[in-house]
Design an enzyme around this catalytic site. Structure first.
Site, PDB file in Angstrom:
ATOM      1  N   CYS A 112       0.819  -1.230   0.000  1.00  0.00           N
ATOM      2  CA  CYS A 112       0.000   0.000   0.000  1.00  0.00           C
ATOM      3  C   CYS A 112       0.846   1.270   0.000  1.00  0.00           C
ATOM      4  CB  CYS A 112      -0.927   0.008   1.205  1.00  0.00           C
ATOM      5  SG  CYS A 112      -2.135  -1.316   1.150  1.00  0.00           S
ATOM      6  N   HIS A 246      -3.131   7.525   2.701  1.00  0.00           N
ATOM      7  CA  HIS A 246      -3.533   6.233   2.144  1.00  0.00           C
ATOM      8  C   HIS A 246      -4.952   5.954   2.610  1.00  0.00           C
ATOM      9  CE1 HIS A 246      -3.762   2.149   1.033  1.00  0.00           C
ATOM     10  NE2 HIS A 246      -3.555   1.654   2.240  1.00  0.00           N
ATOM     11  N   ASN A 276      -9.905   0.524  -0.395  1.00  0.00           N
ATOM     12  CA  ASN A 276      -8.446   0.586  -0.296  1.00  0.00           C
ATOM     13  C   ASN A 276      -7.851   0.061  -1.609  1.00  0.00           C
ATOM     14  OD1 ASN A 276      -5.751   0.082   0.197  1.00  0.00           O
ATOM     15  ND2 ASN A 276      -6.067  -0.845   2.207  1.00  0.00           N
TER      16      ASN A 276
HETATM   17  O1  UT7 Z   1      -3.844  -0.998   3.524  1.00  0.00           O
HETATM   18  C1  UT7 Z   1      -3.053  -1.260   4.593  1.00  0.00           C
HETATM   19  C2  UT7 Z   1      -3.363  -2.406   5.409  1.00  0.00           C
HETATM   20  N1  UT7 Z   1      -4.657  -2.590   5.933  1.00  0.00           N
HETATM   21  C3  UT7 Z   1      -5.187  -1.808   6.894  1.00  0.00           C
HETATM   22  O2  UT7 Z   1      -4.726  -0.753   7.208  1.00  0.00           O
HETATM   23  C4  UT7 Z   1      -6.373  -2.379   7.589  1.00  0.00           C
HETATM   24  C5  UT7 Z   1      -6.314  -2.111   9.071  1.00  0.00           C
HETATM   25  N2  UT7 Z   1      -7.421  -2.693   9.782  1.00  0.00           N
HETATM   26  C6  UT7 Z   1      -8.693  -2.294   9.670  1.00  0.00           C
HETATM   27  O3  UT7 Z   1      -9.016  -1.423   8.873  1.00  0.00           O
HETATM   28  C7  UT7 Z   1      -9.720  -2.890  10.604  1.00  0.00           C
HETATM   29  O4  UT7 Z   1      -9.059  -3.686  11.553  1.00  0.00           O
HETATM   30  C8  UT7 Z   1     -10.807  -3.749   9.864  1.00  0.00           C
HETATM   31  C9  UT7 Z   1     -11.729  -2.838   9.086  1.00  0.00           C
HETATM   32  C10 UT7 Z   1     -10.151  -4.751   8.934  1.00  0.00           C
HETATM   33  C11 UT7 Z   1     -11.645  -4.483  10.913  1.00  0.00           C
HETATM   34  O5  UT7 Z   1     -12.207  -3.568  11.824  1.00  0.00           O
HETATM   35  P1  UT7 Z   1     -12.076  -3.808  13.404  1.00  0.00           P
HETATM   36  O6  UT7 Z   1     -12.813  -2.735  14.054  1.00  0.00           O
HETATM   37  O7  UT7 Z   1     -10.611  -3.921  13.724  1.00  0.00           O
HETATM   38  O8  UT7 Z   1     -12.816  -5.164  13.580  1.00  0.00           O
HETATM   39  P2  UT7 Z   1     -12.292  -6.512  14.265  1.00  0.00           P
HETATM   40  O9  UT7 Z   1     -11.390  -7.227  13.321  1.00  0.00           O
HETATM   41  O10 UT7 Z   1     -11.824  -6.206  15.636  1.00  0.00           O
HETATM   42  O11 UT7 Z   1     -13.652  -7.317  14.369  1.00  0.00           O
HETATM   43  C12 UT7 Z   1     -14.732  -6.885  15.207  1.00  0.00           C
HETATM   44  C13 UT7 Z   1     -15.886  -7.875  15.040  1.00  0.00           C
HETATM   45  C14 UT7 Z   1     -15.431  -9.330  15.183  1.00  0.00           C
HETATM   46  O12 UT7 Z   1     -16.479 -10.030  15.841  1.00  0.00           O
HETATM   47  P3  UT7 Z   1     -16.404 -10.334  17.413  1.00  0.00           P
HETATM   48  O13 UT7 Z   1     -15.148 -11.145  17.610  1.00  0.00           O
HETATM   49  O14 UT7 Z   1     -16.329  -8.985  18.086  1.00  0.00           O
HETATM   50  O15 UT7 Z   1     -17.671 -11.066  17.667  1.00  0.00           O
HETATM   51  C15 UT7 Z   1     -15.305  -9.817  13.773  1.00  0.00           C
HETATM   52  O16 UT7 Z   1     -15.506 -11.198  13.648  1.00  0.00           O
HETATM   53  O17 UT7 Z   1     -16.437  -7.761  13.729  1.00  0.00           O
HETATM   54  C16 UT7 Z   1     -16.416  -9.058  13.093  1.00  0.00           C
HETATM   55  N3  UT7 Z   1     -16.162  -8.829  11.661  1.00  0.00           N
HETATM   56  C17 UT7 Z   1     -17.133  -8.531  10.789  1.00  0.00           C
HETATM   57  N4  UT7 Z   1     -18.455  -8.361  10.932  1.00  0.00           N
HETATM   58  C18 UT7 Z   1     -19.162  -8.025   9.849  1.00  0.00           C
HETATM   59  C19 UT7 Z   1     -14.986  -8.866  10.995  1.00  0.00           C
HETATM   60  N5  UT7 Z   1     -15.175  -8.586   9.697  1.00  0.00           N
HETATM   61  C20 UT7 Z   1     -16.492  -8.376   9.549  1.00  0.00           C
HETATM   62  C21 UT7 Z   1     -17.289  -8.033   8.438  1.00  0.00           C
HETATM   63  N6  UT7 Z   1     -18.624  -7.869   8.636  1.00  0.00           N
HETATM   64  N7  UT7 Z   1     -16.777  -7.847   7.219  1.00  0.00           N
END
Ligand code: UT7
Length: 319
Positions: A112, A246, A276
């Site tokens: 990225c 980004h 992204n």
């Molecule tokens: O480009 C450079 C590299 N990438 C990034 O910079 C990405 C960095 N990370 C992020 O943007 C975020 O971590 C995400 C958008 C990927 C995820 O958001 P988050 O707030 O960190 O969510 P999480 O992974 O902590 O998940 C929270 C909950 C989980 O459920 P539980 O364990 O709380 O019950 C996940 O299983 O949301 C669940 N979850 C989803 N729910 C609905 C994970 N993905 C999804 C989804 N839809 N797509």
């Protein structure tokens, strides 16, 4: 001698993939995606589009904006990690598609942050006097590397390309670039090249991401990065006109803007409609804000990115 932005361009595929469509494919919701990322829709390459075709289109637009025939280029650098072929490089293919030959052309792989790394290389070529005009492109099609059943990644990424022509000038342009890498984080974000023949490996070759952990490091490193970039010039954040980040996640961008005490009105955002787009995201945002007139000559821009590697970087630019 300085490297100045002489022209920019971008290209996005026509096909739009909305959150509503993703709701039908995986266990997610439009509300979750918007709340956690800020993304509403993203563009996806059709079968006859590729990293090279998108890069070529963005390059043509940047060359037209710079009013520079491709024959005058001294170097082409393409930032990508999702080209169809391992080699020839995407840059060689772009060179050919632009109808020129002999101009050195190579790819830079920094996920990225690729555009910032490529920009840094291009700037050094110009400042050293080794090149007068350099074409820098960020082009990625990460939707092709995401497992269509993986809700962690498929909601985040989109395809696209952005390009900039840098030209030698006695007037300040790029004031500095700053790039960093930390290979110890490889297990948090990556994609294996599907160049091994065993079927089991092919199944495992999708892009993997431990989102929450990536998020934490991204916020921390970007805060250090913008602070360091300003300190390098003994500059205050109030002297910045635009932050061009980004486009990975609205909350990461907000955290960086907060660190700089910059209102979101001074942050260029395309995320909502592009998702992204990896190495393409910074040059797309840059081009959008130049073309719609927000970025004006003489203004000071801070570009930043963070991604797989981990690799992260910034550029301070007088437009
Ligand atoms: O480009 C450079 C590299 N990438 C990034 O910079 C990405 C960095 N990370 C992020 O943007 C975020 O971590 C995400 C958008 C990927 C995820 O958001 P988050 O707030 O960190 O969510 P999480 O992974 O902590 O998940 C929270 C909950 C989980 O459920 P539980 O364990 O709380 O019950 C996940 O299983 O949301 C669940 N979850 C989803 N729910 C609905 C994970 N993905 C999804 C989804 N839809 N797509």
């Amino acid at each position: 001698m300085f490297a100045r932005l002489a022209g920019t361009g971008h290209f996005l595929p026509e096909h739009i993939l909305t959150n509503a469509e993703l709701e039908r494919r995986v266990d997610t919701s439009d509300a979750w995606i918007r709340e956690r990322t800020g993304i509403r829709e993203r563009r996806v390459c059709s079968a006859d589009e590729s990293v090279v075709s998108m890069a070529t289109e963005a390059a043509k637009r940047a060359l037209a904006a710079a009013d520079l025939p491709a024959e005058h280029l001294d170097l082409i650098v393409v930032a990508t990690t999702s080209a169809d072929r391992a080699f020839p490089s995407a840059a060689c293919e772009v060179q050919h598609a632009l109808g020129i030959t002999d101009t050195p052309a190579f790819d830079v792989a920094a996920a990225c942050s690729g555009f910032l790394f490529a920009l840094s290389v291009a700037e050094k070529y110009i400042v050293s006097g080794a090149a007068k005009h350099v074409l820098v492109i960020g082009s990625d099609a990460l939707t092709r590397m995401c497992n269509p059943d993986d809700r962690n990644t498929i909601i985040l990424f989109g395809d696209g390309a952005g390009a900039a022509v840098l030209s030698a000038s006695t007037e300040p342009g790029i004031l500095s670039t700053h790039i960093y890498s930390a290979g110890e984080f490889a297990s948090l974000l990556g994609a294996d090249h599907p160049n091994r023949s065993d079927e089991a490996f092919q199944q495992e070759a999708w892009l993997y991401m431990r989102g929450r952990e990536v998020f934490k490091v991204a916020v921390e490193k970007l805060a250090e990065l913008v602070e360091h970039t300003l300190a390098f010039h003994q500059m205050k954040a109030t002297e910045l006109d635009w932050l061009i980040p980004h486009q990975a996640n609205y909350r990461i961008i907000q955290a960086t803007a907060r660190k700089l005490n910059m209102p979101m009105a001074q942050v260029v955002m395309t995320l909502e409609k592009t998702g992204n787009t990896s190495a393409a995201s910074v040059p797309i945002a840059l081009d959008v804000a130049i073309r719609d007139g927000r970025i004006q000559p003489g203004q000071t821009l801070l570009l930043e990115a963070f991604g797989g590697g981990f690799a992260w970087g910034s550029a301070l630019i007088r437009y």
